[in-house]
Design a protein around this motif. Structure first.
Motif, PDB file in Angstrom:
ATOM      1  N   LEU A  25       0.854  -1.191   0.000  1.00 44.54           N
ATOM      2  CA  LEU A  25       0.000   0.000   0.000  1.00 44.54           C
ATOM      3  C   LEU A  25       0.886   1.235   0.000  1.00 44.54           C
ATOM      4  O   LEU A  25       1.612   1.496   0.956  1.00 44.54           O
ATOM      5  CB  LEU A  25      -0.911  -0.008   1.232  1.00 44.54           C
ATOM      6  CG  LEU A  25      -1.755   1.247   1.484  1.00 44.54           C
ATOM      7  CD1 LEU A  25      -2.676   1.544   0.310  1.00 44.54           C
ATOM      8  CD2 LEU A  25      -2.548   1.092   2.777  1.00 44.54           C
ATOM      9  N   ARG A  26       0.836   2.007  -1.085  1.00 50.78           N
ATOM     10  CA  ARG A  26       1.736   3.147  -1.246  1.00 50.78           C
ATOM     11  C   ARG A  26       1.065   4.499  -0.959  1.00 50.78           C
ATOM     12  O   ARG A  26       1.698   5.399  -0.400  1.00 50.78           O
ATOM     13  CB  ARG A  26       2.326   3.134  -2.672  1.00 50.78           C
ATOM     14  CG  ARG A  26       3.156   4.350  -3.034  1.00 50.78           C
ATOM     15  CD  ARG A  26       4.374   4.513  -2.138  1.00 50.78           C
ATOM     16  NE  ARG A  26       5.034   5.795  -2.385  1.00 50.78           N
ATOM     17  CZ  ARG A  26       4.724   6.931  -1.790  1.00 50.78           C
ATOM     18  NH1 ARG A  26       3.748   6.970  -0.877  1.00 50.78           N
ATOM     19  NH2 ARG A  26       5.376   8.043  -2.063  1.00 50.78           N
ATOM     20  N   VAL A  27      -0.190   4.681  -1.361  1.00 50.66           N
ATOM     21  CA  VAL A  27      -0.875   5.959  -1.205  1.00 50.66           C
ATOM     22  C   VAL A  27      -2.291   5.719  -0.692  1.00 50.66           C
ATOM     23  O   VAL A  27      -2.980   4.809  -1.168  1.00 50.66           O
ATOM     24  CB  VAL A  27      -0.935   6.722  -2.553  1.00 50.66           C
ATOM     25  CG1 VAL A  27      -1.901   7.905  -2.479  1.00 50.66           C
ATOM     26  CG2 VAL A  27       0.458   7.206  -2.966  1.00 50.66           C
ATOM     27  N   LEU A  28      -2.690   6.542   0.277  1.00 55.02           N
ATOM     28  CA  LEU A  28      -4.086   6.578   0.717  1.00 55.02           C
ATOM     29  C   LEU A  28      -4.418   8.051   0.940  1.00 55.02           C
ATOM     30  O   LEU A  28      -4.099   8.614   1.972  1.00 55.02           O
ATOM     31  CB  LEU A  28      -4.293   5.763   2.003  1.00 55.02           C
ATOM     32  CG  LEU A  28      -5.725   5.283   2.300  1.00 55.02           C
ATOM     33  CD1 LEU A  28      -5.734   4.347   3.510  1.00 55.02           C
ATOM     34  CD2 LEU A  28      -6.714   6.415   2.534  1.00 55.02           C
ATOM     35  N   ASN A  29      -5.036   8.652  -0.077  1.00 56.14           N
ATOM     36  CA  ASN A  29      -5.379  10.071  -0.019  1.00 56.14           C
ATOM     37  C   ASN A  29      -6.872  10.255   0.177  1.00 56.14           C
ATOM     38  O   ASN A  29      -7.682   9.554  -0.434  1.00 56.14           O
ATOM     39  CB  ASN A  29      -4.946  10.787  -1.305  1.00 56.14           C
ATOM     40  CG  ASN A  29      -3.446  10.988  -1.374  1.00 56.14           C
ATOM     41  OD1 ASN A  29      -2.722  10.751  -0.414  1.00 56.14           O
ATOM     42  ND2 ASN A  29      -2.964  11.432  -2.525  1.00 56.14           N
TER      43      ASN A  29
ATOM     44  N   GLN B 119      -8.426   8.006  -2.712  1.00 55.44           N
ATOM     45  CA  GLN B 119      -7.533   7.641  -3.815  1.00 55.44           C
ATOM     46  C   GLN B 119      -6.451   6.748  -3.232  1.00 55.44           C
ATOM     47  O   GLN B 119      -5.679   7.170  -2.366  1.00 55.44           O
ATOM     48  CB  GLN B 119      -6.926   8.903  -4.438  1.00 55.44           C
ATOM     49  CG  GLN B 119      -5.962   8.636  -5.562  1.00 55.44           C
ATOM     50  CD  GLN B 119      -5.249   9.881  -6.041  1.00 55.44           C
ATOM     51  OE1 GLN B 119      -4.291   9.796  -6.791  1.00 55.44           O
ATOM     52  NE2 GLN B 119      -5.686  11.064  -5.605  1.00 55.44           N
ATOM     53  N   ILE B 120      -6.406   5.497  -3.700  1.00 57.38           N
ATOM     54  CA  ILE B 120      -5.535   4.481  -3.103  1.00 57.38           C
ATOM     55  C   ILE B 120      -4.632   3.893  -4.180  1.00 57.38           C
ATOM     56  O   ILE B 120      -5.115   3.501  -5.247  1.00 57.38           O
ATOM     57  CB  ILE B 120      -6.383   3.372  -2.444  1.00 57.38           C
ATOM     58  CG1 ILE B 120      -7.282   3.976  -1.349  1.00 57.38           C
ATOM     59  CG2 ILE B 120      -5.500   2.276  -1.862  1.00 57.38           C
ATOM     60  CD1 ILE B 120      -8.426   3.089  -0.923  1.00 57.38           C
ATOM     61  N   TRP B 121      -3.334   3.846  -3.895  1.00 59.55           N
ATOM     62  CA  TRP B 121      -2.375   3.272  -4.837  1.00 59.55           C
ATOM     63  C   TRP B 121      -1.767   2.014  -4.223  1.00 59.55           C
ATOM     64  O   TRP B 121      -1.315   2.031  -3.069  1.00 59.55           O
ATOM     65  CB  TRP B 121      -1.233   4.234  -5.146  1.00 59.55           C
ATOM     66  CG  TRP B 121      -1.617   5.511  -5.825  1.00 59.55           C
ATOM     67  CD1 TRP B 121      -2.875   5.991  -6.076  1.00 59.55           C
ATOM     68  CD2 TRP B 121      -0.714   6.496  -6.342  1.00 59.55           C
ATOM     69  NE1 TRP B 121      -2.813   7.204  -6.705  1.00 59.55           N
ATOM     70  CE2 TRP B 121      -1.502   7.545  -6.880  1.00 59.55           C
ATOM     71  CE3 TRP B 121       0.675   6.597  -6.394  1.00 59.55           C
ATOM     72  CZ2 TRP B 121      -0.935   8.674  -7.467  1.00 59.55           C
ATOM     73  CZ3 TRP B 121       1.246   7.713  -6.981  1.00 59.55           C
ATOM     74  CH2 TRP B 121       0.447   8.739  -7.509  1.00 59.55           C
ATOM     75  N   ILE B 122      -1.741   0.955  -5.018  1.00 59.26           N
ATOM     76  CA  ILE B 122      -1.121  -0.309  -4.616  1.00 59.26           C
ATOM     77  C   ILE B 122       0.009  -0.623  -5.591  1.00 59.26           C
ATOM     78  O   ILE B 122      -0.178  -0.550  -6.814  1.00 59.26           O
ATOM     79  CB  ILE B 122      -2.151  -1.460  -4.641  1.00 59.26           C
ATOM     80  CG1 ILE B 122      -3.362  -1.141  -3.743  1.00 59.26           C
ATOM     81  CG2 ILE B 122      -1.493  -2.778  -4.235  1.00 59.26           C
ATOM     82  CD1 ILE B 122      -3.069  -1.153  -2.271  1.00 59.26           C
TER      83      ILE B 122
ATOM     84  N   MET C 201       1.401   1.295 -11.525  1.00 56.02           N
ATOM     85  CA  MET C 201       0.723   1.439 -10.243  1.00 56.02           C
ATOM     86  C   MET C 201      -0.725   0.981 -10.404  1.00 56.02           C
ATOM     87  O   MET C 201      -1.336   1.188 -11.451  1.00 56.02           O
ATOM     88  CB  MET C 201       0.770   2.891  -9.762  1.00 56.02           C
ATOM     89  CG  MET C 201       0.378   3.071  -8.304  1.00 56.02           C
ATOM     90  SD  MET C 201       1.526   2.281  -7.139  1.00 56.02           S
ATOM     91  CE  MET C 201       2.990   3.309  -7.321  1.00 56.02           C
ATOM     92  N   GLU C 202      -1.255   0.332  -9.366  1.00 53.83           N
ATOM     93  CA  GLU C 202      -2.669  -0.046  -9.313  1.00 53.83           C
ATOM     94  C   GLU C 202      -3.395   1.036  -8.515  1.00 53.83           C
ATOM     95  O   GLU C 202      -3.040   1.292  -7.353  1.00 53.83           O
ATOM     96  CB  GLU C 202      -2.846  -1.402  -8.635  1.00 53.83           C
ATOM     97  CG  GLU C 202      -2.055  -2.531  -9.288  1.00 53.83           C
ATOM     98  CD  GLU C 202      -2.578  -2.875 -10.666  1.00 53.83           C
ATOM     99  OE1 GLU C 202      -3.679  -3.441 -10.752  1.00 53.83           O
ATOM    100  OE2 GLU C 202      -1.881  -2.566 -11.659  1.00 53.83           O
ATOM    101  N   ILE C 203      -4.404   1.659  -9.114  1.00 50.71           N
ATOM    102  CA  ILE C 203      -5.055   2.817  -8.506  1.00 50.71           C
ATOM    103  C   ILE C 203      -6.543   2.516  -8.313  1.00 50.71           C
ATOM    104  O   ILE C 203      -7.233   2.111  -9.251  1.00 50.71           O
ATOM    105  CB  ILE C 203      -4.862   4.073  -9.368  1.00 50.71           C
ATOM    106  CG1 ILE C 203      -3.362   4.352  -9.553  1.00 50.71           C
ATOM    107  CG2 ILE C 203      -5.565   5.271  -8.743  1.00 50.71           C
ATOM    108  CD1 ILE C 203      -3.046   5.440 -10.551  1.00 50.71           C
ATOM    109  N   VAL C 204      -7.020   2.714  -7.089  1.00 51.68           N
ATOM    110  CA  VAL C 204      -8.422   2.466  -6.747  1.00 51.68           C
ATOM    111  C   VAL C 204      -9.029   3.774  -6.244  1.00 51.68           C
ATOM    112  O   VAL C 204      -8.438   4.449  -5.392  1.00 51.68           O
ATOM    113  CB  VAL C 204      -8.549   1.381  -5.664  1.00 51.68           C
ATOM    114  CG1 VAL C 204     -10.022   1.129  -5.324  1.00 51.68           C
ATOM    115  CG2 VAL C 204      -7.871   0.086  -6.105  1.00 51.68           C
ATOM    116  N   SER C 205     -10.198   4.133  -6.751  1.00 53.86           N
ATOM    117  CA  SER C 205     -10.916   5.325  -6.298  1.00 53.86           C
ATOM    118  C   SER C 205     -12.263   4.899  -5.709  1.00 53.86           C
ATOM    119  O   SER C 205     -13.008   4.151  -6.355  1.00 53.86           O
ATOM    120  CB  SER C 205     -11.139   6.307  -7.448  1.00 53.86           C
ATOM    121  OG  SER C 205      -9.901   6.735  -7.988  1.00 53.86           O
TER     122      SER C 205
END
Length: 234
Positions: A41-45, A117-120, A63-67
């Motif tokens: 888990l790299r980003v949790l905005n 906004q979540i980056w994996i 990057m895998e990006i989940v909104s």
């Protein structure tokens, strides 16, 4: 069990005329060497975008990006000709792979849009870019955590990583257990709303906690709560 605790008021903060964003992990001008990532888990905005504004077209790669919308309507567009508006009860995923240009805009001219906004980090690099969106509302049940992302095709969404996302609204006074799907995994708990207790730690609105070196744990709701769990390889 080991854990890391990120209280809501310790997050990074970016404030512009059109954007109010809180960063659980290092992002933009916020940098903390102790908060680069939690496993994959790299980003949790936690983003709030003004009416008619948004993230103009920009590139991403590998990057895998989940909104996950929390309020309002989020409009996606990208260089693969995908165009979609999603709202509460829906999510979108994007595998950036070899490279993709995209925009994320507030589709409303009158109300803000709020979304996570979540980056994996992916297990594979330089794959074909893919965008998808999904209705998750049919999976959600009162006082349960619905699994909405998995790597095995058993849920609406999947990522190029051994990651499981679970989300749900749970009334006060409930206890829920969680068992990891894989060894060497960690689970990041992000409390969207409410108040819960995990391993003696009280979590409040927008607090985060990462748990690892265990294959199960229990959470108890002290108030009506909206809970997100992200399981990732460590």
């Amino acid at each position: 069990m080991k854990k890391v605790i990120h209280k809501a008021d310790t997050r990074g903060h970016s404030k512009y005329e059109w954007l109010d964003s809180y960063h659980t992990f290092s992002f933009d001008e916020y940098f903390d060497s102790n908060r680069i990532n939690f496993g994959a888990l790299r980003v949790l905005n936690d983003d709030k975008v003004a009416p008619g504004e948004g993230f103009q077209t920009h590139p991403h790669k590998n990057m895998e990006i989940v909104s996950i919308p929390l309020k309002g309507h989020l409009q996606h567009g990208d260089s693969k000709k995908n165009s979609r508006i999603i709202t509460v009860g829906e999510i979108q995923t994007m595998s950036a792979g070899t490279g993709i240009f995209h925009s994320e805009m507030n589709a409303s001219p009158v109300e803000p849009v709020e979304f996570l906004q979540i980056w994996i980090m992916p297990r594979e690099r330089n794959t074909r870019p893919v965008y998808q969106d999904f209705n998750i509302s049919e999976l959600e049940r009162p006082n349960e955590l619905a699994v909405i992302v998995s790597p095995d095709g058993s849920t609406p969404a999947s990522l190029l990583q051994d990651a499981w996302f679970s989300i749900g609204k749970v009334e006060a006074g409930k206890k829920l257990g969680y068992h990891t799907h894989q060894s060497h995994a960690g689970v990041y708990i992000f409390l969207i709303e409410g108040e819960i207790i995990v391993d003696g730690e009280v979590m409040k609105r927008r607090d985060g906690m990462g748990i690892y070196d265990t294959n199960n744990f229990e959470l108890e709701t002290l108030k009506d709560s909206h809970i997100l769990l992200i399981e990732v390889p460590m």
